[in-house]
Design a protein around this motif. Sequence first.
Motif, PDB file in Angstrom:
ATOM      1  N   CYS A  15       0.820  -1.207   0.000  1.00  0.00           N
ATOM      2  CA  CYS A  15       0.000   0.000   0.000  1.00  0.00           C
ATOM      3  C   CYS A  15       0.863   1.271   0.000  1.00  0.00           C
ATOM      4  O   CYS A  15       1.906   1.346   0.643  1.00  0.00           O
ATOM      5  CB  CYS A  15      -0.908  -0.146   1.195  1.00  0.00           C
ATOM      6  N   CYS A  40      -6.495   0.875   7.983  1.00  0.00           N
ATOM      7  CA  CYS A  40      -5.291   1.076   7.165  1.00  0.00           C
ATOM      8  C   CYS A  40      -4.066   1.148   8.081  1.00  0.00           C
ATOM      9  O   CYS A  40      -3.021   0.550   7.801  1.00  0.00           O
ATOM     10  CB  CYS A  40      -5.404   2.354   6.340  1.00  0.00           C
ATOM     11  N   TYR A  43      -3.245  -2.364   9.440  1.00  0.00           N
ATOM     12  CA  TYR A  43      -2.581  -3.217   8.434  1.00  0.00           C
ATOM     13  C   TYR A  43      -1.106  -2.817   8.267  1.00  0.00           C
ATOM     14  O   TYR A  43      -0.208  -3.653   8.249  1.00  0.00           O
ATOM     15  CB  TYR A  43      -3.349  -3.118   7.109  1.00  0.00           C
ATOM     16  N   CYS A  98      -6.608   5.690   0.698  1.00  0.00           N
ATOM     17  CA  CYS A  98      -7.490   5.608  -0.476  1.00  0.00           C
ATOM     18  C   CYS A  98      -8.801   6.358  -0.239  1.00  0.00           C
ATOM     19  O   CYS A  98      -9.280   7.074  -1.109  1.00  0.00           O
ATOM     20  CB  CYS A  98      -7.824   4.143  -0.774  1.00  0.00           C
ATOM     21  N   SER A 134      -3.594   4.846  -2.853  1.00  0.00           N
ATOM     22  CA  SER A 134      -2.995   3.532  -3.119  1.00  0.00           C
ATOM     23  C   SER A 134      -3.479   2.909  -4.420  1.00  0.00           C
ATOM     24  O   SER A 134      -2.908   1.925  -4.871  1.00  0.00           O
ATOM     25  CB  SER A 134      -3.270   2.590  -1.952  1.00  0.00           C
TER      26      SER A 134
HETATM   27  S1  SF4 Z   1      -7.442   0.992   1.803  1.00  0.00           S
HETATM   28 FE1  SF4 Z   1      -5.757   1.881   0.607  1.00  0.00          FE
HETATM   29  S2  SF4 Z   1      -4.571   3.037   2.111  1.00  0.00           S
HETATM   30 FE2  SF4 Z   1      -5.895   1.648   3.276  1.00  0.00          FE
HETATM   31  S3  SF4 Z   1      -4.614  -0.174   3.619  1.00  0.00           S
HETATM   32 FE3  SF4 Z   1      -5.819  -0.536   1.757  1.00  0.00          FE
HETATM   33  S4  SF4 Z   1      -4.473   0.109   0.084  1.00  0.00           S
HETATM   34 FE4  SF4 Z   1      -3.656   1.017   1.970  1.00  0.00          FE
END
Ligand code: SF4
Length: 450
Positions: A15, A40, A43, A98, A134
């Motif tokens: 990401c 996010c 993660y 995102c 992302s």
């Molecule tokens: S939603 Fe987008 S910013 Fe959030 S963890 Fe997933 S890829 Fe990353």
Amino acid sequence: MKHAKTATQNACKLCNPLGACLAFRGIEQCVPFLHGSQGCATYIRRYLISHYKEPIDIASSNFNEETAVFGGSHNLKLGLKNVTQQYMPEVIGIATTCLSETIGDDVKGILREYRKQTAADSGAPVLIHASTPSYQGSHIDGFHAAVRATLEALAEKGAPDSSVNLFPNMVSPADLRHMQEILDDFRLPSMILPDYSKTLDGGPWAEYHRIPPGGTATAAIARSASAIGSIEFGSTLEASKSGAGWLESKFGVPRYHLPLPIGIRESDRFFELLETLCRKPRPEKYQDERRRLVDAYADGHKYIFGKTAVLYGEEDLVISMAAFLREIGVRPVLCASGGKSGLMKAKLGELVGDLEGEGMKVRDGVDFSDIEDETELLRPDLIIGNSKGYTMSRKSRIPLIRIGFPIHDRFGGQRLHHLGYRGTQELFDRIVNTVIEGRQNDSEIGYTYL
Ligand code: SF4
């Protein structure tokens, strides 16, 4: 028969804000902050902790349904206030997720307002914002966006000095320490940005720190505009997106752009540049490292010459690793990346020459399902990349040599060297030993001498 794919399966990239958080972790007294939802941050923390084995706080503006519809201005300001009170940071590095990018929050405008509202407060941190959607690019784009945004926020023209800036790309803490050692041995005053060699690979503390010690000092970043030059690693990193490119266009600091120095040829280019910049030869200890590496190439050649490899990861790492593999007689039959700069094939060609003549296939924008399909067909001797290729390695029974990031299933990923003669030596020994181990395991005779 295989069906056409309609979606990415197990992406070979991470990401975008993850890369930004990693870069922000390499700035002294900085707290990374995600403008978006809590998941996010969770993660990204999980991913970074599993590789670096260090605690990592990442703040979040904690979007909910209401924020997702009406915008996150209130949450962002409240979050910044809380982080300032709790951590008392010098810097808060804000990356947009995102969701906040999709709803189109005007983060720059919100930060302008917040700065006005807190202008009278003492100890207000510097706020740096990197735009990191992302659905465009990958973690490496977020990393470079954060580095550039940091310079834009902090660099100031001062009296010219004799220092050098190094923008090393997303390399391991061990590589960062090695780069600092080299610059110090050349007696070159320097700034490395970012520098997470201590914040993400430090020692135990006698007392608790809310923000881990280490990182590039803000004063050093401010002085970067007065340096005699910036060295920047990364074949596909264009000046228009890079920190060194910005320093060159804004302050006239010359940008020296090199591939990641992996292998003898590319390490030579790096050392020759340092010799030019400081007008003196490299210290003897690096001549010795180079000699030992040449000797190791000669000794190990018979084990690995003619072997084939599937190589994947970030584009810049893949390009420099492919050049190194050709140097040692291993043929990378597939060079793959989830990144999609559009430059990978051309940059690889510059370092390796005739790709088709060398029997090398280059694929960008791929996922692990694509890489696995190719691996089944190509049946290489080795797979080289991060630990996300483990499933493929296990299924195909082809050994995986772990490099880069992330390494979740082995210990010490943060201490692997990749750069310079020393890093190349380590990689070379690991490759030779993996081949020898395979032969030994397959042999009917339990031999104990080579
Ligand atoms: S939603 Fe987008 S910013 Fe959030 S963890 Fe997933 S890829 Fe990353």
